[in-house]
Design a protein around this motif. Structure first.
Motif, PDB file in Angstrom:
ATOM      1  N   VAL A 146      -3.107  -0.489  -6.846  1.00  0.00           N
ATOM      2  CA  VAL A 146      -2.819   0.788  -7.532  1.00  0.00           C
ATOM      3  C   VAL A 146      -4.207   1.093  -7.360  1.00  0.00           C
ATOM      4  CG1 VAL A 146      -2.812   2.115  -9.863  1.00  0.00           C
ATOM      5  CG2 VAL A 146      -1.087   0.010  -8.328  1.00  0.00           C
ATOM      6  N   GLN A 147      -5.552  -0.126  -7.495  1.00  0.00           N
ATOM      7  CA  GLN A 147      -7.201  -0.046  -8.293  1.00  0.00           C
ATOM      8  C   GLN A 147      -7.214   1.372  -6.788  1.00  0.00           C
ATOM      9  OE1 GLN A 147      -9.088  -3.052  -9.498  1.00  0.00           O
ATOM     10  NE2 GLN A 147      -6.969  -2.872 -11.689  1.00  0.00           N
ATOM     11  N   TYR A 148      -7.385  -0.076  -5.694  1.00  0.00           N
ATOM     12  CA  TYR A 148      -7.454   1.300  -4.065  1.00  0.00           C
ATOM     13  C   TYR A 148      -7.534   2.591  -4.206  1.00  0.00           C
ATOM     14  CZ  TYR A 148      -8.320   0.776   0.487  1.00  0.00           C
ATOM     15  OH  TYR A 148      -9.786   1.248   1.556  1.00  0.00           O
ATOM     16  N   TRP A 149      -6.517   2.700  -3.977  1.00  0.00           N
ATOM     17  CA  TRP A 149      -5.384   3.809  -4.154  1.00  0.00           C
ATOM     18  C   TRP A 149      -6.242   5.711  -5.040  1.00  0.00           C
ATOM     19  CZ3 TRP A 149      -3.615   6.455  -0.670  1.00  0.00           C
ATOM     20  CH2 TRP A 149      -2.550   5.396   0.397  1.00  0.00           C
ATOM     21  N   GLU A 150      -6.831   4.470  -6.708  1.00  0.00           N
ATOM     22  CA  GLU A 150      -7.562   5.532  -7.435  1.00  0.00           C
ATOM     23  C   GLU A 150      -9.178   5.469  -6.933  1.00  0.00           C
ATOM     24  OE1 GLU A 150      -6.828   2.780 -11.167  1.00  0.00           O
ATOM     25  OE2 GLU A 150      -4.347   3.704 -11.834  1.00  0.00           O
ATOM     26  N   THR A 168       0.457  -1.029   0.100  1.00  0.00           N
ATOM     27  CA  THR A 168       0.137  -0.133   0.177  1.00  0.00           C
ATOM     28  C   THR A 168       0.894   1.160  -0.309  1.00  0.00           C
ATOM     29  OG1 THR A 168      -1.765  -0.710   0.986  1.00  0.00           O
ATOM     30  CG2 THR A 168      -1.646   1.593   1.315  1.00  0.00           C
ATOM     31  N   ARG A 178       4.288   1.509  -0.647  1.00  0.00           N
ATOM     32  CA  ARG A 178       4.881   1.660  -2.389  1.00  0.00           C
ATOM     33  C   ARG A 178       4.365   2.149  -3.441  1.00  0.00           C
ATOM     34  NH1 ARG A 178       6.896  -4.295  -4.337  1.00  0.00           N
ATOM     35  NH2 ARG A 178       6.046  -3.989  -6.410  1.00  0.00           N
ATOM     36  N   PHE A 179       2.793   1.668  -3.386  1.00  0.00           N
ATOM     37  CA  PHE A 179       1.819   2.538  -4.534  1.00  0.00           C
ATOM     38  C   PHE A 179       1.127   3.511  -4.256  1.00  0.00           C
ATOM     39  CE2 PHE A 179       2.415  -1.982  -5.760  1.00  0.00           C
ATOM     40  CZ  PHE A 179       2.984  -2.451  -7.238  1.00  0.00           C
ATOM     41  N   ARG A 180       1.278   4.138  -3.417  1.00  0.00           N
ATOM     42  CA  ARG A 180       0.554   5.464  -2.956  1.00  0.00           C
ATOM     43  C   ARG A 180       1.236   6.628  -3.580  1.00  0.00           C
ATOM     44  NH1 ARG A 180       0.115   7.012   3.308  1.00  0.00           N
ATOM     45  NH2 ARG A 180      -0.201   9.114   2.698  1.00  0.00           N
ATOM     46  N   PRO A 181       0.071   7.010  -4.453  1.00  0.00           N
ATOM     47  CA  PRO A 181       0.135   8.189  -4.508  1.00  0.00           C
ATOM     48  C   PRO A 181       1.145   9.456  -4.388  1.00  0.00           C
ATOM     49  CG  PRO A 181      -1.558   7.526  -4.820  1.00  0.00           C
ATOM     50  CD  PRO A 181      -1.163   7.011  -3.472  1.00  0.00           C
ATOM     51  N   GLU A 238      -0.971  -6.165  -6.804  1.00  0.00           N
ATOM     52  CA  GLU A 238      -0.563  -4.873  -6.777  1.00  0.00           C
ATOM     53  C   GLU A 238      -1.271  -3.903  -7.800  1.00  0.00           C
ATOM     54  OE1 GLU A 238       3.260  -7.307  -6.427  1.00  0.00           O
ATOM     55  OE2 GLU A 238       1.329  -7.311  -7.558  1.00  0.00           O
ATOM     56  N   ASP A 239      -1.917  -4.719  -8.762  1.00  0.00           N
ATOM     57  CA  ASP A 239      -2.914  -3.778 -10.314  1.00  0.00           C
ATOM     58  C   ASP A 239      -4.164  -3.351  -8.690  1.00  0.00           C
ATOM     59  OD1 ASP A 239      -1.632  -4.256 -11.653  1.00  0.00           O
ATOM     60  OD2 ASP A 239      -2.689  -5.927 -12.979  1.00  0.00           O
TER      61      ASP A 239
END
Length: 163
Positions: free
Chosen positions: A125-129, A48, A50-53, A121-122
């Motif tokens: 990313v979708q969760y953050w989006e 989470t 690592r992929f944080r915007p 991982e996808d």
């Protein structure tokens, strides 16, 4: 507008303790119900983060976040007004898929819970989006099952216990 936090316990005393703690100390992850124990953002903290915007607010911390609902799920519950901008909405369907990966780990990695799901991982990313404010959620209704997370303590003076 009000938000609701379900108060559940195994015994009447558990409900009383949750109610009293929330009313006196405020509602937080520590004083809230176990029902809201994890969110999609808290399931895989390293990924989470690592992929944080890059433009996400620094106050977003899934270690302190706790959940609420737009309507009372069941009674008893706690009710409080929207009091802060530190309340965000995520797509609960993505959280459910992420939880499938947690279940898969407990099941020895057999993949029963993750068949057909995108890579973890996808999903993160979708969760953050999917992250949006309450106002934006109501304007656009981007998904049907919102996961409402609060990132600060709700002051006890704002909370009402509903039986």
């Amino acid at each position: 507008m009000y938000l609701y936090h379900m108060v559940i316990g195994e015994k009447d005393s558990d409900i009383y303790i949750i109610q009293q703690n929330a009313l006196s100390k405020g509602l937080s992850r520590r004083t809230g119900s176990r029902w809201y124990g994890s969110s999609g953002g808290g399931l895989f903290p390293e990924l989470t983060e690592r992929f944080r915007p890059a433009n996400s607010p620094k106050w977003i911390d899934f270690n302190i976040a706790f959940g609420a609902d737009l309507e009372p799920f069941e009674k008893p519950c706690l009710r409080f007004p929207v009091f802060s901008d530190k309340i965000l909405v995520f797509n609960r369907d993505i959280s459910t898929d992420l939880f499938g990966y947690m279940e898969d780990q407990y099941d020895g990695g057999k993949g029963y819970y993750t068949v057909g799901l995108p890579p973890i991982e996808d999903l993160i990313v979708q969760y953050w989006e999917s992250m949006t404010t309450l106002d934006e959620y109501f304007k656009h209704n981007p998904y049907k099952d919102p996961e409402i997370l609060i990132f600060e303590t709700v002051p006890g003076k704002l909370i009402e216990y509903i039986e």
